[in-house]
Design a protein around this motif. Structure first.
Motif, mmCIF file in Angstrom:
data_model
loop_
_atom_site.group_PDB
_atom_site.id
_atom_site.type_symbol
_atom_site.label_atom_id
_atom_site.label_comp_id
_atom_site.label_asym_id
_atom_site.label_seq_id
_atom_site.Cartn_x
_atom_site.Cartn_y
_atom_site.Cartn_z
ATOM 1 N N ILE A 77 29.508 48.192 22.159
ATOM 2 C CA ILE A 77 30.342 47.200 22.835
ATOM 3 C C ILE A 77 31.193 47.897 23.884
ATOM 4 C CG2 ILE A 77 32.190 45.511 22.538
ATOM 5 C CD1 ILE A 77 31.276 45.462 19.504
ATOM 6 N N GLY A 78 31.055 47.475 25.136
ATOM 7 C CA GLY A 78 31.896 47.984 26.212
ATOM 8 C C GLY A 78 32.671 46.843 26.831
ATOM 9 N N SER A 79 33.890 47.115 27.274
ATOM 10 C CA SER A 79 34.695 46.076 27.905
ATOM 11 C C SER A 79 35.590 46.698 28.963
ATOM 12 C CB SER A 79 35.545 45.345 26.857
ATOM 13 O OG SER A 79 36.160 44.201 27.417
ATOM 14 N N ASP A 80 35.879 45.924 29.999
ATOM 15 C CA ASP A 80 36.788 46.395 31.028
ATOM 16 C C ASP A 80 37.508 45.201 31.637
ATOM 17 O OD1 ASP A 80 37.384 49.070 32.580
ATOM 18 O OD2 ASP A 80 37.392 47.467 34.063
ATOM 19 N N GLN A 81 38.710 45.447 32.127
ATOM 20 C CA GLN A 81 39.523 44.372 32.689
ATOM 21 C C GLN A 81 40.091 44.790 34.039
ATOM 22 O OE1 GLN A 81 43.667 43.433 31.221
ATOM 23 N NE2 GLN A 81 42.607 41.637 30.410
ATOM 24 N N VAL A 82 40.032 43.879 34.993
ATOM 25 C CA VAL A 82 40.616 44.104 36.317
ATOM 26 C C VAL A 82 41.536 42.927 36.627
ATOM 27 C CG1 VAL A 82 40.180 44.473 38.767
ATOM 28 C CG2 VAL A 82 38.580 45.399 37.078
ATOM 29 N N ALA A 83 42.750 43.238 37.030
ATOM 30 C CA ALA A 83 43.725 42.202 37.380
ATOM 31 C C ALA A 83 43.827 42.065 38.892
ATOM 32 C CB ALA A 83 45.087 42.556 36.788
ATOM 33 N N TRP A 84 44.156 40.846 39.340
ATOM 34 C CA TRP A 84 44.315 40.592 40.774
ATOM 35 C C TRP A 84 45.181 39.360 40.988
ATOM 36 C CZ3 TRP A 84 41.519 36.033 42.338
ATOM 37 C CH2 TRP A 84 40.593 35.566 41.396
ATOM 38 N N GLU A 86 46.484 35.892 42.940
ATOM 39 C CA GLU A 86 45.830 34.724 43.519
ATOM 40 C C GLU A 86 45.584 34.926 45.011
ATOM 41 O OE1 GLU A 86 46.203 29.933 42.979
ATOM 42 O OE2 GLU A 86 48.066 31.045 43.245
ATOM 43 N N GLY A 87 44.335 34.654 45.411
ATOM 44 C CA GLY A 87 43.961 34.773 46.810
ATOM 45 C C GLY A 87 43.527 36.166 47.232
ATOM 46 N N ALA A 88 43.591 37.140 46.309
ATOM 47 C CA ALA A 88 43.248 38.516 46.675
ATOM 48 C C ALA A 88 42.385 39.185 45.609
ATOM 49 C CB ALA A 88 44.521 39.323 46.901
ATOM 50 N N PRO A 89 41.168 38.645 45.339
ATOM 51 C CA PRO A 89 40.317 39.232 44.299
ATOM 52 C C PRO A 89 39.758 40.599 44.673
ATOM 53 C CG PRO A 89 39.117 37.540 45.494
ATOM 54 C CD PRO A 89 40.542 37.469 45.974
ATOM 55 N N ASP A 90 39.956 41.001 45.926
ATOM 56 C CA ASP A 90 39.477 42.305 46.370
ATOM 57 C C ASP A 90 40.564 43.367 46.325
ATOM 58 O OD1 ASP A 90 40.850 40.930 48.364
ATOM 59 O OD2 ASP A 90 39.864 42.033 49.973
ATOM 60 N N ILE A 91 41.781 42.990 45.927
ATOM 61 C CA ILE A 91 42.875 43.950 45.794
ATOM 62 C C ILE A 91 43.183 44.076 44.309
ATOM 63 C CG2 ILE A 91 45.258 44.507 46.414
ATOM 64 C CD1 ILE A 91 44.898 42.813 48.922
ATOM 65 N N PHE A 92 42.749 45.169 43.721
ATOM 66 C CA PHE A 92 42.778 45.329 42.273
ATOM 67 C C PHE A 92 44.125 45.886 41.813
ATOM 68 C CE2 PHE A 92 38.224 46.601 43.431
ATOM 69 C CZ PHE A 92 37.835 45.278 43.538
ATOM 70 N N ILE A 93 44.655 45.300 40.749
ATOM 71 C CA ILE A 93 45.897 45.771 40.145
ATOM 72 C C ILE A 93 45.524 46.648 38.960
ATOM 73 C CG2 ILE A 93 48.077 45.104 39.081
ATOM 74 C CD1 ILE A 93 47.778 42.371 40.418
ATOM 75 N N GLY A 94 45.764 47.930 39.078
ATOM 76 C CA GLY A 94 45.376 48.855 38.019
ATOM 77 C C GLY A 94 46.504 49.134 37.046
ATOM 78 N N LYS A 95 46.306 50.166 36.245
ATOM 79 C CA LYS A 95 47.337 50.604 35.305
ATOM 80 C C LYS A 95 48.410 51.349 36.090
ATOM 81 C CE LYS A 95 43.825 51.189 31.724
ATOM 82 N NZ LYS A 95 43.088 52.157 30.868
ATOM 83 N N PRO A 96 49.687 51.031 35.885
ATOM 84 C CA PRO A 96 50.728 51.648 36.714
ATOM 85 C C PRO A 96 50.940 53.138 36.427
ATOM 86 C CG PRO A 96 51.710 50.293 34.996
ATOM 87 C CD PRO A 96 50.230 50.020 34.958
ATOM 88 N N LEU A 97 50.872 53.525 35.157
ATOM 89 C CA LEU A 97 50.989 54.918 34.699
ATOM 90 C C LEU A 97 52.397 55.501 34.837
ATOM 91 C CD1 LEU A 97 47.605 56.425 35.961
ATOM 92 C CD2 LEU A 97 48.108 55.346 33.765
ATOM 93 N N THR A 98 53.202 54.984 35.760
ATOM 94 C CA THR A 98 54.590 55.456 35.882
ATOM 95 C C THR A 98 55.536 54.257 35.838
ATOM 96 O OG1 THR A 98 54.737 55.296 38.298
ATOM 97 C CG2 THR A 98 53.819 57.344 37.375
ATOM 98 N N VAL A 99 56.777 54.527 35.470
ATOM 99 C CA VAL A 99 57.785 53.467 35.413
ATOM 100 C C VAL A 99 57.991 52.853 36.790
ATOM 101 C CG1 VAL A 99 60.255 53.040 35.066
ATOM 102 C CG2 VAL A 99 58.964 54.378 33.378
ATOM 103 N N GLU A 100 58.029 53.694 37.816
ATOM 104 C CA GLU A 100 58.270 53.208 39.171
ATOM 105 C C GLU A 100 57.172 52.243 39.612
ATOM 106 O OE1 GLU A 100 60.510 56.679 38.245
ATOM 107 O OE2 GLU A 100 58.322 56.441 38.236
ATOM 108 N N LYS A 101 55.921 52.581 39.334
ATOM 109 C CA LYS A 101 54.805 51.719 39.729
ATOM 110 C C LYS A 101 54.783 50.429 38.898
ATOM 111 C CE LYS A 101 51.786 55.285 41.647
ATOM 112 N NZ LYS A 101 50.493 56.028 41.511
ATOM 113 N N ALA A 102 55.172 50.533 37.633
ATOM 114 C CA ALA A 102 55.232 49.332 36.790
ATOM 115 C C ALA A 102 56.263 48.353 37.337
ATOM 116 C CB ALA A 102 55.562 49.711 35.349
ATOM 117 N N ILE A 103 57.404 48.855 37.724
ATOM 118 C CA ILE A 103 58.442 47.999 38.300
ATOM 119 C C ILE A 103 57.942 47.360 39.591
ATOM 120 C CG2 ILE A 103 60.720 48.032 39.410
ATOM 121 C CD1 ILE A 103 61.510 50.193 37.318
#
Length: 206
Positions: A77-84, A86-103
């Motif tokens: 079983i493999g799974s993956d998730q990509v967030a984006w 509304e209106g921008a399915p080509d601009i992917f929201i990844g894992k922030p990894l840092t506090v600054e990027k999360a904010i």
């Protein structure tokens, strides 16, 4: 009570989750079936995909394929998730990894609808079985002030979560509305669809 003689108890097969994600392990644990977790070693960088669906689907497939090639008799079983947003399915929201990027991510999500393309791939190399699909979920964030965002990130530490929140934890406080057929799609693996596939493979769930 009788069972189909062709159905399998999970103890008689090798079921592998191709992931090291604790959230996905927790989702699998809900089923109460025996499995093991082996993280795949793949490059998760985009390759010019123009839609989040395409990236999520490729990564889920490659994760399952990498482990299925090592364990050809196993059901993988493999799974993956990509967030984006509304209106921008080509601009992917990844894992922030840092506090600054999360904010920064949460500031961008404020008062916006964020979509989640969550792909699932189930493979068994020895039989040639392969099914890969994408499910969707969306969340409307309420209008967030910087103080709320900073307080949330400090408390929940969502640094390894696409979109910078944990819906199963304090992240629920950030939302105005949640929309979709299966909340586990938002959590990272569409469990209703997974259970359907496992039943098709004659695995007893429940």
């Amino acid at each position: 009570m009788t069972h189909d003689p062709m159905q399998h108890s999970v103890g008689s097969i090798d079921l592998i989750l191709a992931s090291s994600s604790q959230t996905r392990k927790d989702l699998m644990n809900r089923l109460g079936i025996q499995y093991r977790s082996i993280p795949p070693d793949i490059d998760e960088s985009p390759r010019g995909e123009l839609h989040a669906d395409d990236l999520a689907k490729r990564l889920a497939f490659e994760k399952a394929q990498a482990i299925a090639e090592q364990y050809p008799d196993a059901i993988v079983i493999g799974s993956d998730q990509v967030a984006w947003r509304e209106g921008a399915p080509d601009i992917f929201i990844g894992k922030p990894l840092t506090v600054e990027k999360a904010i920064k991510q949460l500031q961008g999500n404020s008062d916006r609808i964020v979509y989640f393309s969550t792909a699932l791939s189930v493979q068994q190399k020895s039989t040639g079985f392969e099914e890969t699909l994408v499910e969707h979920y969306k969340v409307k964030f309420r209008k967030l002030c910087l103080t709320e965002i900073e307080r949330y990130v400090e408390r929940d530490q969502p640094l390894h979560c696409a979109g910078s929140f944990k819906c199963e934890s304090l992240g629920i406080s950030l939302f105005e509305q949640m929309m979709g057929q299966d909340q586990t799609t938002l959590m990272g693996m569409p469990m209703i669809k997974l259970c359907e596939i496992l039943r098709d493979l004659k695995i007893l769930v429940p």
